[in-house]
Scaffold this motif. Sequence first.
Motif, PDB file in Angstrom:
ATOM      1  N   MET A 126     -18.721 -15.256  14.150  1.00 39.27           N
ATOM      2  CA  MET A 126     -19.130 -14.946  15.515  1.00 39.27           C
ATOM      3  C   MET A 126     -18.402 -14.015  16.435  1.00 39.27           C
ATOM      4  SD  MET A 126     -21.681 -15.974  17.711  1.00 39.27           S
ATOM      5  CE  MET A 126     -22.407 -17.493  17.324  1.00 39.27           C
ATOM      6  N   TRP A 127     -16.856 -14.220  16.445  1.00 38.98           N
ATOM      7  CA  TRP A 127     -16.087 -13.454  17.290  1.00 38.98           C
ATOM      8  C   TRP A 127     -16.068 -12.067  16.684  1.00 38.98           C
ATOM      9  CZ3 TRP A 127     -11.669 -10.812  15.376  1.00 38.98           C
ATOM     10  CH2 TRP A 127     -11.347 -11.210  14.037  1.00 38.98           C
ATOM     11  N   VAL A 128     -16.343 -11.811  15.584  1.00 38.07           N
ATOM     12  CA  VAL A 128     -16.227 -10.319  15.158  1.00 38.07           C
ATOM     13  C   VAL A 128     -17.736  -9.810  15.251  1.00 38.07           C
ATOM     14  CG1 VAL A 128     -16.254  -8.889  12.831  1.00 38.07           C
ATOM     15  CG2 VAL A 128     -14.773 -10.880  13.286  1.00 38.07           C
ATOM     16  N   ARG A 129     -18.697 -10.662  15.286  1.00 35.91           N
ATOM     17  CA  ARG A 129     -20.110 -10.050  15.585  1.00 35.91           C
ATOM     18  C   ARG A 129     -20.144  -9.768  17.212  1.00 35.91           C
ATOM     19  NH1 ARG A 129     -22.597 -13.974  13.599  1.00 35.91           N
ATOM     20  NH2 ARG A 129     -23.463 -15.184  15.238  1.00 35.91           N
ATOM     21  N   LYS A 130     -19.404 -10.471  17.841  1.00 36.27           N
ATOM     22  CA  LYS A 130     -19.395 -10.297  19.261  1.00 36.27           C
ATOM     23  C   LYS A 130     -18.825  -8.785  19.630  1.00 36.27           C
ATOM     24  CE  LYS A 130     -21.540 -13.931  21.261  1.00 36.27           C
ATOM     25  NZ  LYS A 130     -22.878 -13.675  21.605  1.00 36.27           N
ATOM     26  N   ILE A 131     -17.673  -8.581  18.807  1.00 39.97           N
ATOM     27  CA  ILE A 131     -17.036  -7.430  19.236  1.00 39.97           C
ATOM     28  C   ILE A 131     -17.875  -6.147  18.677  1.00 39.97           C
ATOM     29  CG2 ILE A 131     -15.088  -5.997  18.292  1.00 39.97           C
ATOM     30  CD1 ILE A 131     -13.452  -8.560  18.185  1.00 39.97           C
ATOM     31  N   LYS A 132     -18.576  -6.263  17.560  1.00 42.25           N
ATOM     32  CA  LYS A 132     -19.346  -5.206  17.040  1.00 42.25           C
ATOM     33  C   LYS A 132     -20.733  -5.132  17.831  1.00 42.25           C
ATOM     34  CE  LYS A 132     -17.959  -5.418  12.216  1.00 42.25           C
ATOM     35  NZ  LYS A 132     -18.320  -5.378  10.731  1.00 42.25           N
ATOM     36  N   GLN A 133     -21.081  -6.112  18.428  1.00 44.69           N
ATOM     37  CA  GLN A 133     -22.323  -6.078  19.447  1.00 44.69           C
ATOM     38  C   GLN A 133     -21.887  -5.267  20.704  1.00 44.69           C
ATOM     39  OE1 GLN A 133     -23.332 -10.138  20.038  1.00 44.69           O
ATOM     40  NE2 GLN A 133     -25.006  -9.875  18.236  1.00 44.69           N
ATOM     41  N   TYR A 134     -20.640  -5.445  21.097  1.00 43.93           N
ATOM     42  CA  TYR A 134     -19.855  -4.955  22.332  1.00 43.93           C
ATOM     43  C   TYR A 134     -20.104  -3.198  21.978  1.00 43.93           C
ATOM     44  CZ  TYR A 134     -17.116  -3.014  25.942  1.00 43.93           C
ATOM     45  OH  TYR A 134     -16.564  -2.174  27.002  1.00 43.93           O
ATOM     46  N   ILE A 135     -19.286  -3.098  20.656  1.00 49.17           N
ATOM     47  CA  ILE A 135     -19.319  -1.567  20.138  1.00 49.17           C
ATOM     48  C   ILE A 135     -20.638  -1.014  20.121  1.00 49.17           C
ATOM     49  CG2 ILE A 135     -18.478  -0.060  18.449  1.00 49.17           C
ATOM     50  CD1 ILE A 135     -16.485  -2.180  17.673  1.00 49.17           C
ATOM     51  N   HIS A 136     -21.706  -1.835  19.610  1.00 50.17           N
ATOM     52  CA  HIS A 136     -22.949  -1.195  19.371  1.00 50.17           C
ATOM     53  C   HIS A 136     -23.509  -0.858  20.860  1.00 50.17           C
ATOM     54  CE1 HIS A 136     -26.968  -0.817  18.153  1.00 50.17           C
ATOM     55  NE2 HIS A 136     -27.462  -1.683  19.080  1.00 50.17           N
ATOM     56  N   LEU A 137     -23.406  -1.775  21.867  1.00 50.94           N
ATOM     57  CA  LEU A 137     -24.380  -1.678  23.167  1.00 50.94           C
ATOM     58  C   LEU A 137     -23.433  -0.485  23.776  1.00 50.94           C
ATOM     59  CD1 LEU A 137     -24.558  -5.027  24.237  1.00 50.94           C
ATOM     60  CD2 LEU A 137     -26.491  -3.737  23.189  1.00 50.94           C
ATOM     61  N   THR A 138     -22.299  -0.229  23.675  1.00 52.32           N
ATOM     62  CA  THR A 138     -21.694   0.997  24.237  1.00 52.32           C
ATOM     63  C   THR A 138     -22.106   2.299  23.532  1.00 52.32           C
ATOM     64  OG1 THR A 138     -19.756  -0.421  24.759  1.00 52.32           O
ATOM     65  CG2 THR A 138     -19.415   1.998  24.787  1.00 52.32           C
ATOM     66  N   GLY A 139     -21.691   2.199  22.185  1.00 52.97           N
ATOM     67  CA  GLY A 139     -22.302   3.392  21.456  1.00 52.97           C
ATOM     68  C   GLY A 139     -23.754   3.762  21.655  1.00 52.97           C
ATOM     69  N   LYS A 140     -24.481   2.914  21.636  1.00 53.23           N
ATOM     70  CA  LYS A 140     -26.035   3.052  21.911  1.00 53.23           C
ATOM     71  C   LYS A 140     -26.385   4.160  22.902  1.00 53.23           C
ATOM     72  CE  LYS A 140     -30.554   0.735  22.444  1.00 53.23           C
ATOM     73  NZ  LYS A 140     -31.129  -0.746  22.276  1.00 53.23           N
ATOM     74  N   GLN A 141     -25.560   3.886  24.214  1.00 51.45           N
ATOM     75  CA  GLN A 141     -25.721   4.560  25.386  1.00 51.45           C
ATOM     76  C   GLN A 141     -25.302   6.106  25.173  1.00 51.45           C
ATOM     77  OE1 GLN A 141     -27.807   3.566  27.705  1.00 51.45           O
ATOM     78  NE2 GLN A 141     -28.120   1.585  26.095  1.00 51.45           N
ATOM     79  N   LEU A 142     -24.100   6.190  24.413  1.00 46.99           N
ATOM     80  CA  LEU A 142     -23.494   7.499  24.073  1.00 46.99           C
ATOM     81  C   LEU A 142     -23.912   8.381  22.989  1.00 46.99           C
ATOM     82  CD1 LEU A 142     -20.009   6.316  24.546  1.00 46.99           C
ATOM     83  CD2 LEU A 142     -21.403   7.249  26.158  1.00 46.99           C
ATOM     84  N   ILE A 143     -25.000   7.667  22.145  1.00 50.07           N
ATOM     85  CA  ILE A 143     -25.336   8.507  20.961  1.00 50.07           C
ATOM     86  C   ILE A 143     -26.042   9.801  21.405  1.00 50.07           C
ATOM     87  CG2 ILE A 143     -27.385   8.410  19.378  1.00 50.07           C
ATOM     88  CD1 ILE A 143     -26.351   5.899  18.433  1.00 50.07           C
ATOM     89  N   PRO A 144     -27.048  10.029  22.667  1.00 47.40           N
ATOM     90  CA  PRO A 144     -27.656  10.967  23.046  1.00 47.40           C
ATOM     91  C   PRO A 144     -26.538  12.271  23.298  1.00 47.40           C
ATOM     92  CG  PRO A 144     -28.697   9.221  24.167  1.00 47.40           C
ATOM     93  CD  PRO A 144     -27.317   8.696  23.533  1.00 47.40           C
ATOM     94  N   TYR A 145     -25.575  11.756  23.584  1.00 44.79           N
ATOM     95  CA  TYR A 145     -24.296  13.116  24.014  1.00 44.79           C
ATOM     96  C   TYR A 145     -23.747  13.470  22.845  1.00 44.79           C
ATOM     97  CZ  TYR A 145     -25.433  10.708  28.608  1.00 44.79           C
ATOM     98  OH  TYR A 145     -25.930  10.478  29.568  1.00 44.79           O
ATOM     99  N   LEU A 146     -23.995  12.818  21.825  1.00 40.46           N
ATOM    100  CA  LEU A 146     -23.127  13.151  20.529  1.00 40.46           C
ATOM    101  C   LEU A 146     -24.038  13.388  19.392  1.00 40.46           C
ATOM    102  CD1 LEU A 146     -20.801   9.983  20.324  1.00 40.46           C
ATOM    103  CD2 LEU A 146     -20.062  12.513  20.967  1.00 40.46           C
ATOM    104  N   ALA A 147     -25.292  13.034  19.130  1.00 39.26           N
ATOM    105  CA  ALA A 147     -26.132  13.180  18.226  1.00 39.26           C
ATOM    106  C   ALA A 147     -27.154  14.372  18.504  1.00 39.26           C
ATOM    107  CB  ALA A 147     -26.840  12.055  17.518  1.00 39.26           C
ATOM    108  N   THR A 148     -27.726  15.168  17.605  1.00 42.93           N
ATOM    109  CA  THR A 148     -28.682  16.001  17.814  1.00 42.93           C
ATOM    110  C   THR A 148     -30.134  15.691  17.394  1.00 42.93           C
ATOM    111  OG1 THR A 148     -28.219  17.263  15.910  1.00 42.93           O
ATOM    112  CG2 THR A 148     -27.077  18.095  17.911  1.00 42.93           C
ATOM    113  N   ASP A 149     -30.058  14.720  16.168  1.00 43.56           N
ATOM    114  CA  ASP A 149     -31.260  14.448  15.761  1.00 43.56           C
ATOM    115  C   ASP A 149     -31.273  12.708  15.480  1.00 43.56           C
ATOM    116  OD1 ASP A 149     -32.773  17.000  14.769  1.00 43.56           O
ATOM    117  OD2 ASP A 149     -30.417  17.237  14.608  1.00 43.56           O
ATOM    118  N   TYR A 150     -32.435  12.249  15.682  1.00 45.69           N
ATOM    119  CA  TYR A 150     -32.534  10.662  15.709  1.00 45.69           C
ATOM    120  C   TYR A 150     -33.577  10.339  14.740  1.00 45.69           C
ATOM    121  CZ  TYR A 150     -30.563  12.327  20.034  1.00 45.69           C
ATOM    122  OH  TYR A 150     -29.850  13.055  20.917  1.00 45.69           O
TER     123      TYR A 150
END
Length: 381
Positions: A126-150
């Motif tokens: 559970m604790w690892v999953r929570k950390i990765k979920q936080y990373i995911h939610l943050t990364g999800k918002q930043l992907i448009p500034y990094l990637a060019t294709d989806y």
Amino acid sequence: MSREKAVRILQATVSNDGGGLTGYICNNYRFIDKSKVQFDFLSYEEHLNFKNEFTEMGAHFYTVPHPTHFFQYLHALQVIKRENHDAAIHFNLSYANIIPIIAAKLAGFSRIIVHSHSTQIDEKRMWVRKIKQYIHLTGKQLIPYLATDYWACSKLAAEWMFPHGILNSGQVVLAHNAIDTNKFKFDREKRRQIRTELGITEDTFCVGHIGRFSYQKNQPFLVDIFYQICQKRPDSCLLLIGGKDNGEDVYQEVLDKLKDYQLENKVRLLGFRHDTSNLLQAMDAFILPSRFEGLSIVAVEVQTAGVPSFFSDAMTKETNLTSNCHFISQRVSANYWAQVILENLPGRRDDNVFEVKKAGYDLNDEVQKIISFYMQLGNKK
């Protein structure tokens, strides 16, 4: 177009597990027209069981440090970018870990594809999953500034990986997890042969499952379901096919349950196999009670082979390609699963190649779309 002028795409990242993301990438590479598109491969492993095969086809392989060693990983990408002419780097991801994407951006890749293959975090702790979920939610918002294709394997996987702005822009490419449908045609003689090799009699009800042992695939609950099936139909056996890399705890839980239920002599733990198209011939029903999926390649293979398929309702309904597909709630009992399975077995077995091709999951057709997408990237480089 000569091979020298083929558009080169750097695929990140492959491993020796043979299934999942690596299986998807390898399937595409074997079918792609290499005079038009050529793959190069990133891996954290030096020795890959398909490396020699693909090198002979013109691919290049690069062993790189894990992105947790960020500066070493960045330097490796900079060297690759400087010495080669890849039109794009293609990240195949299960969650929005943007660390390798940041490195690719800093290394100078002008085209960065982010390809979503899942809908949740595959982690039992559970604790690892929570950390990765936080990373995911943050990364999800930043992907448009990094990637060019989806890209995404399903609409549900796209919603998991990309923010609403990207989803509503129409930029997401749906790349189906397609298969070589002809390889999975039902063959009665092959069925008899495989069952004989496995010691399964003609009258035995054979339940099957293919998937690496993991929190995501939920094999312990599958054992509960099989126990209930045996209570109603004692002449049953279970084929568990899949590796246990990074899933030793789930594998041990399965072993413990089999012992508690006294089912050891009814279950065959076959490990990772390359001949799953043959093993599917032997099955009478297939169960995949996953906690989540992007769009399971195995689910497409099973339906193509005509095996009655029973999936959890956590899986995207885009998985429903044939009339042999059934969805059952994760919230109901194992006994209920067993009842539904035994009540929905058709009297006749046949393959569903035509239906799966019509749904757009034949690799020969899908790979033409992929070639077109990649070549457009090459023209924009």
